[in-house]
Enzyme design. Structure first.
Site, PDB file in Angstrom:
ATOM      1  N   LYS A  71     -17.809   6.069  -4.678  1.00  0.00           N
ATOM      2  CA  LYS A  71     -19.251   5.180  -3.530  1.00  0.00           C
ATOM      3  C   LYS A  71     -18.906   6.530  -2.551  1.00  0.00           C
ATOM      4  CE  LYS A  71     -21.013   0.626  -4.823  1.00  0.00           C
ATOM      5  NZ  LYS A  71     -21.219  -0.419  -4.627  1.00  0.00           N
ATOM      6  N   ASP A  87       1.016  -1.409  -0.136  1.00  0.00           N
ATOM      7  CA  ASP A  87       0.091  -0.216  -0.271  1.00  0.00           C
ATOM      8  C   ASP A  87       0.780   1.561  -0.247  1.00  0.00           C
ATOM      9  OD1 ASP A  87      -2.253   1.434   0.268  1.00  0.00           O
ATOM     10  OD2 ASP A  87      -1.266   1.610   2.746  1.00  0.00           O
ATOM     11  N   ASP A  89      -7.410   5.482  -8.224  1.00  0.00           N
ATOM     12  CA  ASP A  89      -8.871   4.844  -8.071  1.00  0.00           C
ATOM     13  C   ASP A  89      -9.590   5.436  -7.717  1.00  0.00           C
ATOM     14  OD1 ASP A  89     -10.932   3.158  -7.269  1.00  0.00           O
ATOM     15  OD2 ASP A  89     -10.063   2.324  -6.971  1.00  0.00           O
ATOM     16  N   LYS A 145      -2.288   4.411 -19.024  1.00  0.00           N
ATOM     17  CA  LYS A 145      -3.697   3.721 -19.357  1.00  0.00           C
ATOM     18  C   LYS A 145      -4.430   4.077 -19.193  1.00  0.00           C
ATOM     19  CE  LYS A 145      -5.674  -1.336 -18.034  1.00  0.00           C
ATOM     20  NZ  LYS A 145      -4.842  -2.282 -17.623  1.00  0.00           N
TER      21      LYS A 145
END
Length: 254
Positions: A161, A134, A157, A234
């Protein structure tokens, strides 16, 4: 601060159970990983063979041990940490263009690191090393204070939510931790194509007093060379395909 889950790591593997996570007690917000499983994935036979041969020299797994960067790279040079390198396509493409700098790619996903490792070996790229773990924990445990010339977080990321926003890597605590690892004058560069995440970052640009927010220069010649992405990542490509607006953020360590 309190260390949690000090399970012994084996080469190339993460410890079983809950991921290593530091309990920070400084009143700032840090990403919370929660109780979810990371994508494990499998390697091809060729990837496994390359991993077994080259990972011991080029890779490390998250550990409570500060890295001796000059020893690891066999040279003393400016070092950039890329947090969340994914499959490493852009990392491998950029590294030869900045051969005078050391690049440390940090990623949890082993197949992604295996792809990067393959690109590094086949491309005879000498300035890339990899850490599996991490990003926040790697910054906290494995990089010494003021040891980095740059930190890159490209298209993290967005955890869209609301209940998952606490998992977003860009938090007040993360910015503080990054600032502590940057040398004076060091650069933090964040890029996102997610509109809600950009609004989230907008609220944090001035939160860390050790970092001077530079915005994003209109004159491209004013962009620090240290942060020039030079190739499309990407996830940037996916965002552009969807006509998303790319937002870039720069900070300099005071």
């Amino acid at each position: 601060m309190v260390w949690m889950n000090n399970s012994e790591n084996t080469p190339g593997s993460l410890p079983p159970g809950r991921p290593l996570q530091t309990e920070f007690n400084d009143g700032r917000d840090y990403p919370r990983l929660g109780n979810f499983s990371f994508r494990r994935g499998t390697l091809t036979d060729n990837q496994e063979a390359l991993w077994n041969e080259h990972w011991p020299k080029l890779g490390k797994v998250l550990a409570d041990e500060v890295i001796d960067l000059p020893e690891w790279f066999d040279r003393d040079a400016e070092t950039i940490a890329e947090i969340g390198s994914g499959t490493g396509t852009s990392t491998a493409a950029m590294a030869p263009l900045e051969a005078e700098k050391n690049i440390v790619a940090v990623e949890l996903y082993r197949p992604g690191l295996a792809k990067l490792l393959g690109s590094v070996v086949r491309g005879d790229i000498h300035n890339v090393r990899m850490i599996r773990g991490d990003g926040v924990e790697v910054l906290q445990r494995m990089f010494a204070p003021e040891s980095l010339s740059g930190v890159r977080i490209y298209f993290p990321d967005p955890w869209p939510k609301a209940r998952h926003h606490k998992r977003r890597i860009v938090q007040s605590g993360t910015l503080h931790l990054i600032a502590s690892r940057l040398k004076p004058g060091g650069i933090l560069h964040i890029a996102t194509d997610h509109a809600d995440y950009a609004e989230w970052i907008d609220e944090l640009v001035e939160v860390e007093e050790q970092l001077e927010y530079l915005g994003w220069p209109e004159d491209q010649s004013d962009i620090p060379q240290l942060t020039d992405r030079q190739v499309i990542t990407k996830f940037e490509g996916k965002g552009l395909d969807k006509e998303h607006i790319i937002r870039e953020y720069l900070w300099r360590k005071k």
